[in-house]
Write an enzyme that holds these catalytic residues in place. Structure first.
Site, mmCIF file in Angstrom:
data_model
loop_
_atom_site.group_PDB
_atom_site.id
_atom_site.type_symbol
_atom_site.label_atom_id
_atom_site.label_comp_id
_atom_site.label_asym_id
_atom_site.label_seq_id
_atom_site.Cartn_x
_atom_site.Cartn_y
_atom_site.Cartn_z
ATOM 1 N N SER A 188 0.803 -1.218 0.000
ATOM 2 C CA SER A 188 0.000 0.000 0.000
ATOM 3 C C SER A 188 0.835 1.267 0.000
ATOM 4 C CB SER A 188 -0.951 -0.010 1.192
ATOM 5 O OG SER A 188 -0.259 -0.257 2.394
ATOM 6 N N HIS A 216 -5.513 -3.613 -1.913
ATOM 7 C CA HIS A 216 -5.267 -2.560 -2.905
ATOM 8 C C HIS A 216 -5.309 -3.106 -4.325
ATOM 9 C CE1 HIS A 216 -4.494 1.106 -0.659
ATOM 10 N NE2 HIS A 216 -3.990 0.336 0.286
ATOM 11 N N LYS A 247 -12.410 -0.222 -0.058
ATOM 12 C CA LYS A 247 -11.581 0.480 -1.038
ATOM 13 C C LYS A 247 -12.305 0.468 -2.385
ATOM 14 C CE LYS A 247 -7.302 0.281 1.525
ATOM 15 N NZ LYS A 247 -6.725 -0.743 2.380
HETATM 16 C C1 PLP Z 1 -6.587 -0.987 3.839
HETATM 17 C C2 PLP Z 1 -5.873 -2.232 4.121
HETATM 18 C C3 PLP Z 1 -6.283 -3.081 5.147
HETATM 19 C C4 PLP Z 1 -7.396 -2.715 6.083
HETATM 20 O O1 PLP Z 1 -8.624 -2.757 5.429
HETATM 21 P P1 PLP Z 1 -9.910 -2.185 6.183
HETATM 22 O O2 PLP Z 1 -11.032 -2.920 5.550
HETATM 23 O O3 PLP Z 1 -9.922 -0.723 5.924
HETATM 24 O O4 PLP Z 1 -9.734 -2.479 7.622
HETATM 25 C C5 PLP Z 1 -5.622 -4.281 5.308
HETATM 26 N N1 PLP Z 1 -4.600 -4.631 4.506
HETATM 27 C C6 PLP Z 1 -4.164 -3.829 3.526
HETATM 28 C C7 PLP Z 1 -3.022 -4.259 2.667
HETATM 29 C C8 PLP Z 1 -4.780 -2.606 3.304
HETATM 30 O O5 PLP Z 1 -4.328 -1.799 2.351
#
Ligand code: PLP
Length: 400
Positions: A188, A216, A247
């Protein structure tokens, strides 16, 4: 309240401020999108948004909102229960089946967030006889999840396949019963894609299980947006996929683990964030279901996202910025120093571009950056405006 305790906390806060690491939240007055209304001292401003995980621009999608609104009327506002007591609606199972079908797995299990999914994954599946081998740049939630399990932990340098092999050998030498390799699909902070082909080859050679956190990637990377396993051609060789509904897939909230049936079945029995936390809100489940349907068919949005990514990368490189190389819509502009990253973010803010500076502890010390993210919600004019603003802001803070 003990005054010593409060002054202790105040001292920590002053230290964060003095280090230039204090994070302040700006307020958006309206929906998440490519252009957003941001509240400021002088009233509201329209800004170009370069820091949402809204890759396909579905966060304010009309069809998704309609599906969510309909579910609100038909299924109510909340469930007031964990899943296994009285918190499972037909919607939740539909969504789990849709996720599993999308990612080519037997079944999926929902969580309140992917942070919870990653917190849930390891502890029920592995014991102190087993080993987890984790990429050094994995997301904080994986690190926390790994900590919660009793398995032996091994860490390999980000993307370093020789190091991964060394750790696999080490785990074998230490007598590991089962070994699990876990990696982000897309990292990320850097936007790099994991070397899943090589990882799966090593997993085959050493008899390891592979888990990928594709937060992502799901929805916008790979054929039909089926993520990094699809992109790298290892779809069915990745055993476990964790992901988010927060996301690309509408951006509301919720996480999931997709895997083979026995794995999902055991997680339903034993995963603590599943057993002891509330069920997803019906409107979120219904909206996410619609988001998956839209994302699968959204080749047009994925193409637009790809065009923006290339154009923005080229524009910033030409302007003289240092970017991390890559092909994902995560485009990190490297600044090194945390204070400089903050000043650059401020200068961009003044020019109508909404970005966030990232610095320690989110990224390593000395690797502060502005992480920009492309979105299909942006149009060509937004990209032009953003490139010009970067060039101008770079000059104003003295780095160009
Ligand atoms: C955003 C993210 C998370 C957390 O996801 P949420 O649903 O917002 O808790 C976990 N792992 C990665 C790689 C992320 O980018």
């Amino acid at each position: 309240m003990d005054q010593d305790f409060l002054s202790h906390i105040a001292t920590i806060l002053q230290g964060i401020e003095a280090d230039g690491l204090y994070k302040r939240e700006r307020q958006i007055a309206g929906m998440q999108s490519g252009r957003i209304r941001v509240k400021g001292a002088a009233g509201e401003r329209r800004m170009v948004n370069l820091c949402a995980n809204n890759y396909l621009g579905l966060a304010d999608n009309g069809e998704i909102r309609k599906a969510a609104a309909a579910a609100l009327d038909e299924f109510g506002f909340g469930m007031a229960s964990v899943r296994f007591i009285c918190g499972t609606q037909t919607l939740h199972r539909e969504l789990e089946h849709a996720i599993a079908g999308y990612l080519g797995k037997d079944d999926a299990i929902l969580f309140a967030a992917c942070f919870d999914a990653n917190g849930a994954l390891f502890e029920p599946l592995l014991s102190d006889q087993d080993a987890i081998i984790s990429d050094s740049l994995n997301h904080a939630s994986i690190i926390d999840g790994v900590r919660l399990s009793k398995a032996k932990r091994y860490r390999y340098a980000q993307g370093d396949m020789d190091d991964l092999e060394t750790r696999l050998k080490q785990a074998d030498a230490d007598g590991a019963r089962f070994k699990l390799i876990v990696t982000d699909g897309v990292f990320s902070m850097d936007g790099h894609i994991a070397k899943l082909k090589e990882i799966c080859d090593l997993a085959d050679r050493y008899g390891a299980i592979v888990a990928v956190d594709d937060c992502h990637a799901t929805g916008h990377i790979g054929d039909e947006g089926r993520g990094t396993p699809a992109l790298t051609g290892v779809g069915n060789r990745v055993d476990i996929v964790t992901g988010t509904l927060g996301k690309t897939l509408g951006g509301a909230m919720g996480g999931f683990i997709a895997a083979s049936q026995p794995i999902v079945d055991l997680l339903r029995q034993r995963a603590r964030p599943y057993l002891f936390s509330n069920s997803l809100a019906p409107a979120v489940a219904a909206g996410s279901l619609k988001a998956i349907e839209i994302a699968r068919a959204a080749d047009d949005l994925r193409a637009k996202l790809g065009r923006h990514t290339m154009r923005f990368r080229d524009g910033l490189t030409e302007a003289g910025f240092t970017l991390l190389p890559g092909e994902t819509p995560i485009i990190p502009v490297m600044l090194g120093d945390a204070v400089l990253a903050q000043r650059m973010a401020q200068a961009l803010d003044e020019r109508g571009v909404y970005v966030a500076g990232f610095f320690y502890p989110v990224v390593p010390q000395g690797k502060a950056r502005i992480r920009t993210q492309m979105s299909a919600a942006l149009d060509d004019q937004d990209i032009t405006l953003a490139i010009d603003a970067f060039a101008d802001a770079g000059k104003s803070v003295g780095i160009l």
